[in-house]
Design an enzyme around this catalytic site. Structure first.
Site, PDB file in Angstrom:
ATOM      1  N   ARG A 157       9.906  -5.427 -12.207  1.00  0.00           N
ATOM      2  CA  ARG A 157      10.866  -5.804 -11.165  1.00  0.00           C
ATOM      3  C   ARG A 157      11.101  -7.314 -11.076  1.00  0.00           C
ATOM      4  O   ARG A 157      12.099  -7.754 -10.577  1.00  0.00           O
ATOM      5  CB  ARG A 157      10.443  -5.244  -9.805  1.00  0.00           C
ATOM      6  CG  ARG A 157       9.312  -5.972  -9.141  1.00  0.00           C
ATOM      7  CD  ARG A 157       9.065  -5.416  -7.753  1.00  0.00           C
ATOM      8  NE  ARG A 157       8.539  -4.064  -7.819  1.00  0.00           N
ATOM      9  CZ  ARG A 157       7.662  -3.560  -6.949  1.00  0.00           C
ATOM     10  NH1 ARG A 157       7.253  -4.291  -5.936  1.00  0.00           N
ATOM     11  NH2 ARG A 157       7.201  -2.342  -7.069  1.00  0.00           N
ATOM     12  N   HIS A 158      10.135  -8.104 -11.539  1.00  0.00           N
ATOM     13  CA  HIS A 158      10.403  -9.554 -11.592  1.00  0.00           C
ATOM     14  C   HIS A 158      10.121 -10.105 -12.995  1.00  0.00           C
ATOM     15  O   HIS A 158      11.033 -10.311 -13.769  1.00  0.00           O
ATOM     16  CB  HIS A 158       9.720 -10.331 -10.453  1.00  0.00           C
ATOM     17  CG  HIS A 158       8.362  -9.865 -10.041  1.00  0.00           C
ATOM     18  ND1 HIS A 158       7.309  -9.782 -10.911  1.00  0.00           N
ATOM     19  CD2 HIS A 158       7.878  -9.455  -8.840  1.00  0.00           C
ATOM     20  CE1 HIS A 158       6.242  -9.358 -10.265  1.00  0.00           C
ATOM     21  NE2 HIS A 158       6.549  -9.133  -9.013  1.00  0.00           N
TER      22      HIS A 158
ATOM     23  N   THR B 242      -7.787   0.066  -2.082  1.00  0.00           N
ATOM     24  CA  THR B 242      -8.643   0.323  -0.930  1.00  0.00           C
ATOM     25  C   THR B 242      -7.760   0.218   0.319  1.00  0.00           C
ATOM     26  O   THR B 242      -6.603  -0.210   0.226  1.00  0.00           O
ATOM     27  CB  THR B 242      -9.744  -0.752  -0.824  1.00  0.00           C
ATOM     28  OG1 THR B 242      -9.102  -2.022  -0.677  1.00  0.00           O
ATOM     29  CG2 THR B 242     -10.625  -0.771  -2.045  1.00  0.00           C
ATOM     30  N   THR B 243      -8.330   0.539   1.471  1.00  0.00           N
ATOM     31  CA  THR B 243      -7.521   0.421   2.689  1.00  0.00           C
ATOM     32  C   THR B 243      -7.130  -1.028   2.962  1.00  0.00           C
ATOM     33  O   THR B 243      -6.118  -1.298   3.591  1.00  0.00           O
ATOM     34  CB  THR B 243      -8.288   0.968   3.920  1.00  0.00           C
ATOM     35  OG1 THR B 243      -9.610   0.471   3.858  1.00  0.00           O
ATOM     36  CG2 THR B 243      -8.293   2.470   3.950  1.00  0.00           C
TER      37      THR B 243
ATOM     38  N   HIS C 250      -3.168 -14.250  -2.058  1.00  0.00           N
ATOM     39  CA  HIS C 250      -2.195 -13.353  -1.425  1.00  0.00           C
ATOM     40  C   HIS C 250      -1.846 -13.835  -0.018  1.00  0.00           C
ATOM     41  O   HIS C 250      -2.685 -13.841   0.868  1.00  0.00           O
ATOM     42  CB  HIS C 250      -2.642 -11.884  -1.349  1.00  0.00           C
ATOM     43  CG  HIS C 250      -1.456 -10.972  -1.173  1.00  0.00           C
ATOM     44  ND1 HIS C 250      -0.782 -10.415  -2.240  1.00  0.00           N
ATOM     45  CD2 HIS C 250      -0.791 -10.592  -0.077  1.00  0.00           C
ATOM     46  CE1 HIS C 250       0.239  -9.721  -1.800  1.00  0.00           C
ATOM     47  NE2 HIS C 250       0.266  -9.811  -0.484  1.00  0.00           N
TER      48      HIS C 250
ATOM     49  N   ARG D 115       4.725  -6.247 -13.900  1.00  0.00           N
ATOM     50  CA  ARG D 115       4.593  -4.944 -13.234  1.00  0.00           C
ATOM     51  C   ARG D 115       5.123  -3.840 -14.134  1.00  0.00           C
ATOM     52  O   ARG D 115       5.959  -4.062 -14.990  1.00  0.00           O
ATOM     53  CB  ARG D 115       5.368  -4.945 -11.913  1.00  0.00           C
ATOM     54  CG  ARG D 115       4.841  -5.962 -10.903  1.00  0.00           C
ATOM     55  CD  ARG D 115       5.536  -5.784  -9.578  1.00  0.00           C
ATOM     56  NE  ARG D 115       5.089  -4.583  -8.927  1.00  0.00           N
ATOM     57  CZ  ARG D 115       4.196  -4.532  -7.934  1.00  0.00           C
ATOM     58  NH1 ARG D 115       3.673  -5.646  -7.461  1.00  0.00           N
ATOM     59  NH2 ARG D 115       3.833  -3.391  -7.413  1.00  0.00           N
TER      60      ARG D 115
HETATM   61  N1  PXP Z   1      -3.141 -12.940  -6.378  1.00  0.00           N
HETATM   62  C1  PXP Z   1      -2.822 -11.691  -6.738  1.00  0.00           C
HETATM   63  C2  PXP Z   1      -3.832 -10.879  -7.449  1.00  0.00           C
HETATM   64  C3  PXP Z   1      -1.542 -11.159  -6.462  1.00  0.00           C
HETATM   65  O1  PXP Z   1      -1.251  -9.900  -6.838  1.00  0.00           O
HETATM   66  C4  PXP Z   1      -0.606 -11.981  -5.817  1.00  0.00           C
HETATM   67  C5  PXP Z   1       0.762 -11.445  -5.548  1.00  0.00           C
HETATM   68  O2  PXP Z   1       1.432 -11.252  -6.747  1.00  0.00           O
HETATM   69  C6  PXP Z   1      -0.966 -13.287  -5.503  1.00  0.00           C
HETATM   70  C7  PXP Z   1      -2.259 -13.742  -5.769  1.00  0.00           C
HETATM   71  C8  PXP Z   1      -0.014 -14.244  -4.881  1.00  0.00           C
HETATM   72  O3  PXP Z   1       0.362 -13.798  -3.619  1.00  0.00           O
HETATM   73  P1  PXP Z   1       1.529 -14.557  -2.855  1.00  0.00           P
HETATM   74  O4  PXP Z   1       2.766 -14.380  -3.674  1.00  0.00           O
HETATM   75  O5  PXP Z   1       1.581 -13.870  -1.533  1.00  0.00           O
HETATM   76  O6  PXP Z   1       1.130 -16.004  -2.752  1.00  0.00           O
END
Ligand code: PXP
Length: 255
Positions: free
Chosen positions: A53-54, A104-105, A198, A49
């Site tokens: 931050r990580h 996007t939303t 995600h 990022r």
């Molecule tokens: N894919 C993308 C493009 C992401 O930005 C993230 C979060 O960093 C993930 C997958 C993984 O999401 P999660 O940590 O909720 O499993």
């Protein structure tokens, strides 16, 4: 025709979040990557990022130098990140939104509104052999924009679906899953490789693995959280098994 295999990309960002909470070196996200690979991960994903931050620059360099499976670098489409990616040469780069205006939303990258800067970032990454994906909502307009921009891969944002599942809102979850199902089919139909990620957990990963168009899942937060209880290797193995169960349902009518 049998469904293509589905890959598991393990996102190790939150191992670095924990490390950074104390400012030292432990736990090391690079060690986590090795453990995840030994337990069955097909690749490692890390998000550098803008605010670091990580994951930090040094983590990316160490990952690239040491892991035996493909590295997928999540990044904003900024000049700084494109330069780092071109220097590091990960196997893949997933362009993600970091600022409100790029989203996007639904929370995915606004590929349709990204215009020339996004197209240029994709081209500069592709030029050095990096396979580029766009992290987008499963919206036809975003999928068409990904094609127009020249990205060979999309990663469908599963956040809204996972939130509906977590809230036990069955009708919203069904609506979101139908949306993802249509988007995956549309994207594969226009020649895009389809990934998803995600907010996924064991149950949602099993379910999304029933979509034959989806050939990679990127999962981080849940796996790192589960690692507290059963170790990272155990969590990765369970995730792999959940995805395999989902894949096995294809064609059996058992979604
Ligand atoms: N894919 C993308 C493009 C992401 O930005 C993230 C979060 O960093 C993930 C997958 C993984 O999401 P999660 O940590 O909720 O499993």
């Amino acid at each position: 025709m049998p469904a293509p295999p589905i890959r598991l990309g393990v996102n190790i960002d939150h191992v670095a979040t924990l490390r950074n909470a104390r400012g030292g070196r432990h736990p090391d996200p690079v060690k986590a990557a090795a453990v995840a690979i030994a337990a069955g991960a097909d690749g490692i994903t890390a998000h550098l990022r803008e605010d670091r931050r990580h994951i930090r620059d040094d983590d990316i360099a160490r990952l690239k130098a040491s892991i035996e499976k493909p590295l997928n670098l999540e990044m904003a489409a900024t000049r700084e990140m494109v330069e780092i990616a071109r220097k590091t040469r990960p196997h893949a780069a997933c362009l993600v939104p970091e600022r409100r205006a790029e989203r996007t939303t639904e929370g995915g990258l606004d590929a349709a509104g990204g215009g020339e800067p996004l197209r240029a970032a994709v081209a500069q990454l592709a030029e050095v052999g990096i396979r580029v994906s766009l992290f987008i909502a499963a919206e036809p307009v975003q999928i068409e924009a990904a094609v127009a921009i020249g990205a060979p891969v999309i990663e469908i944002h599963t956040g809204a679906w996972c939130e509906a599942l977590a809230a036990a809102n069955a009708s919203a979850a069904a609506t979101e899953f139908a949306h993802i199902t249509r988007g995956a089919a549309l994207a594969a139909g226009v020649g895009l490789e389809v990934h998803a990620g995600h907010g996924l957990d064991f149950a949602s990963a099993e379910k999304i693995a029933t979509l034959s168009e989806v050939i990679e899942l990127n999962i981080g937060h849940f796996l790192v959280g589960e690692a507290m209880f059963e170790g990272l290797a155990g969590a990765v193995r369970k995730m792999r098994a959940a995805m395999d169960r989902g894949r096995a349902k294809i064609g059996s009518g058992a979604r």
